[in-house]
Design a protein around this motif. Sequence first.
Motif, PDB file in Angstrom:
ATOM      1  N   ASP A  25       0.834  -1.208   0.000  1.00  0.00           N
ATOM      2  CA  ASP A  25       0.000   0.000   0.000  1.00  0.00           C
ATOM      3  C   ASP A  25       0.868   1.258   0.000  1.00  0.00           C
ATOM      4  O   ASP A  25       0.600   2.204  -0.749  1.00  0.00           O
ATOM      5  N   LYS A  68      -1.913   1.821  -8.988  1.00  0.00           N
ATOM      6  CA  LYS A  68      -3.049   1.119  -8.399  1.00  0.00           C
ATOM      7  C   LYS A  68      -2.625  -0.272  -7.939  1.00  0.00           C
ATOM      8  O   LYS A  68      -2.134  -1.083  -8.724  1.00  0.00           O
ATOM      9  N   LYS A  69      -2.827  -0.518  -6.665  1.00  0.00           N
ATOM     10  CA  LYS A  69      -2.471  -1.803  -6.058  1.00  0.00           C
ATOM     11  C   LYS A  69      -3.150  -2.961  -6.789  1.00  0.00           C
ATOM     12  O   LYS A  69      -2.525  -3.981  -7.057  1.00  0.00           O
ATOM     13  N   GLU A  70      -4.421  -2.782  -7.117  1.00  0.00           N
ATOM     14  CA  GLU A  70      -5.182  -3.850  -7.778  1.00  0.00           C
ATOM     15  C   GLU A  70      -4.572  -4.232  -9.121  1.00  0.00           C
ATOM     16  O   GLU A  70      -4.561  -5.408  -9.485  1.00  0.00           O
ATOM     17  N   GLU A  71      -4.068  -3.244  -9.866  1.00  0.00           N
ATOM     18  CA  GLU A  71      -3.460  -3.522 -11.169  1.00  0.00           C
ATOM     19  C   GLU A  71      -2.165  -4.308 -11.011  1.00  0.00           C
ATOM     20  O   GLU A  71      -1.891  -5.220 -11.785  1.00  0.00           O
ATOM     21  N   GLU A  81      -3.117  -7.875  -9.955  1.00  0.00           N
ATOM     22  CA  GLU A  81      -3.700  -8.595 -11.092  1.00  0.00           C
ATOM     23  C   GLU A  81      -2.636  -8.994 -12.107  1.00  0.00           C
ATOM     24  O   GLU A  81      -2.607 -10.126 -12.592  1.00  0.00           O
TER      25      GLU A  81
END
Length: 59
Positions: free
Chosen positions: A27, A36-39, A42
Amino acid sequence: MAIPEDPYMLLSLINMKLRDGDYESLDALCDSLGCKKEEIIETLHSAGFEYIESVNQFR
């Protein structure tokens, strides 16, 4: 800072930053780099890597 699209280059960059103590967590790294952490999760998951919070690395 540009984030590599290649998952293996991304893995190397992210783990280096986390390992060298630049960032205490994924984070914190994402906040600092403006990504973006999610990117990241993924992209690295698609190459077979998962973030392990207890060791602060992708493996």
